[in-house]
Write an enzyme that holds these catalytic residues in place. Structure first.
Site, PDB file in Angstrom:
ATOM      1  CD  GLU A 118       0.238  -5.812   5.575  1.00 29.31           C
ATOM      2  OE1 GLU A 118       0.254  -6.333   4.741  1.00 29.31           O
ATOM      3  OE2 GLU A 118       0.112  -4.521   5.526  1.00 29.31           O
ATOM      4  CB  CYS A 137      -1.003   0.212   1.096  1.00 34.98           C
ATOM      5  SG  CYS A 137      -2.278   1.058   0.730  1.00 34.98           S
ATOM      6  CG  HIS A 161      -2.521  -3.445   3.885  1.00 31.95           C
ATOM      7  ND1 HIS A 161      -1.438  -3.029   4.299  1.00 31.95           N
ATOM      8  CD2 HIS A 161      -3.259  -2.296   3.730  1.00 31.95           C
ATOM      9  CE1 HIS A 161      -1.468  -1.545   4.205  1.00 31.95           C
ATOM     10  NE2 HIS A 161      -2.605  -1.282   3.878  1.00 31.95           N
TER      11      HIS A 161
HETATM   12  N1  GLN Z   1      -3.577   6.344   1.628  1.00 24.22           N
HETATM   13  C1  GLN Z   1      -2.228   6.163   2.059  1.00 24.22           C
HETATM   14  C2  GLN Z   1      -1.528   6.925   1.428  1.00 24.22           C
HETATM   15  O1  GLN Z   1      -1.581   7.468   0.146  1.00 24.22           O
HETATM   16  C3  GLN Z   1      -1.908   4.578   2.016  1.00 24.22           C
HETATM   17  C4  GLN Z   1      -2.745   3.757   3.038  1.00 24.22           C
HETATM   18  C5  GLN Z   1      -2.202   2.443   3.376  1.00 24.22           C
HETATM   19  O2  GLN Z   1      -1.041   2.331   3.270  1.00 24.22           O
HETATM   20  N2  GLN Z   1      -2.976   1.489   3.845  1.00 24.22           N
HETATM   21  O3  GLN Z   1      -0.286   7.067   1.823  1.00 24.22           O
END
Ligand code: GLN
Length: 187
Positions: free
Chosen positions: A173, A79, A171
């Site tokens: 994890e 992410c 994710h």
């Molecule tokens: N929205 C976050 C970003 O743009 C990422 C969110 C996440 O890692 N779950 O940094």
């Protein structure tokens, strides 16, 4: 094999727990010195703007890029970690990325926290029904020719690899899923 997790901020403990369940001891990376000897690095989820700021302030950004170019470091980003690794980031307040995988990501493209969701994805040559969560996730709007898309969700790439860089916009994890981590450790 020395496995590190970038541990400024975000869900680094969840990654540590997954590695622990696979019998792997990991170290927390917060400085250039911590990175020495690390061959596998996880960049967790969190806020990519915050992670980018810490990477710049600690000079870990340049150290990581150098190690990847020398092929002495593999990285798995989930992410926000995927955002940080992308060549290009679009969306509001896009931070500076490391540019290590040829994808463009649009931050927060699914909407707010309320639009977060869980899904099961099929990962090419690895496993079917891998449980993941999309938490204020980005959408990959372009994947370059050298990028191998390993999984899609509703037509968008969500897991991809380019040489020693693996990314997931979701994710695994937080769902107790270990198979993507096992794949990364074998890369
Ligand atoms: N929205 C976050 C970003 O743009 C990422 C969110 C996440 O890692 N779950 O940094």
């Amino acid at each position: 094999m020395k496995v590190g997790i970038l541990a400024f901020h975000g869900d680094f403990s969840e990654h540590k727990a997954v590695l622990g369940s696979l019998g792997i001891t990991s170290i927390e990376v917060r400085t250039v010195d911590d990175l020495a000897g690390v061959q596998k690095l996880i960049i967790p989820g969190g806020e990519s703007t915050v992670i980018a700021k810490f990477l710049r302030e600690t000079k870990l950004d340049r150290a990581i890029i150098k190690r990847v170019r020398r092929k002495t470091l593999s990285i798995f980003g989930t992410c926000a970690g995927a955002i940080i690794l992308a060549r290009k980031i679009t969306g509001r307040n896009a931070p500076k990325s490391l540019g290590l995988i040829d994808i463009t990501v649009d931050r927060n493209a699914y909407g707010s926290q309320l639009q977060s969701f869980e899904a099961s994805i099929d990962v090419k040559d690895l496993a079917k029904s891998v449980d993941v969560a999309f938490i204020r996730a980005p959408i990959i709007t372009r994947a370059g020719r050298r990028t191998n898309v390993l999984a899609t969700h509703k037509g968008h790439p969500v897991v991809a690899r380019q040489k020693n860089i693996l990314i997931a916009t979701c994710h695994p994890e937080v769902r107790g899923e270990t198979r993507l981590h096992e794949y990364f450790l074998k890369m």
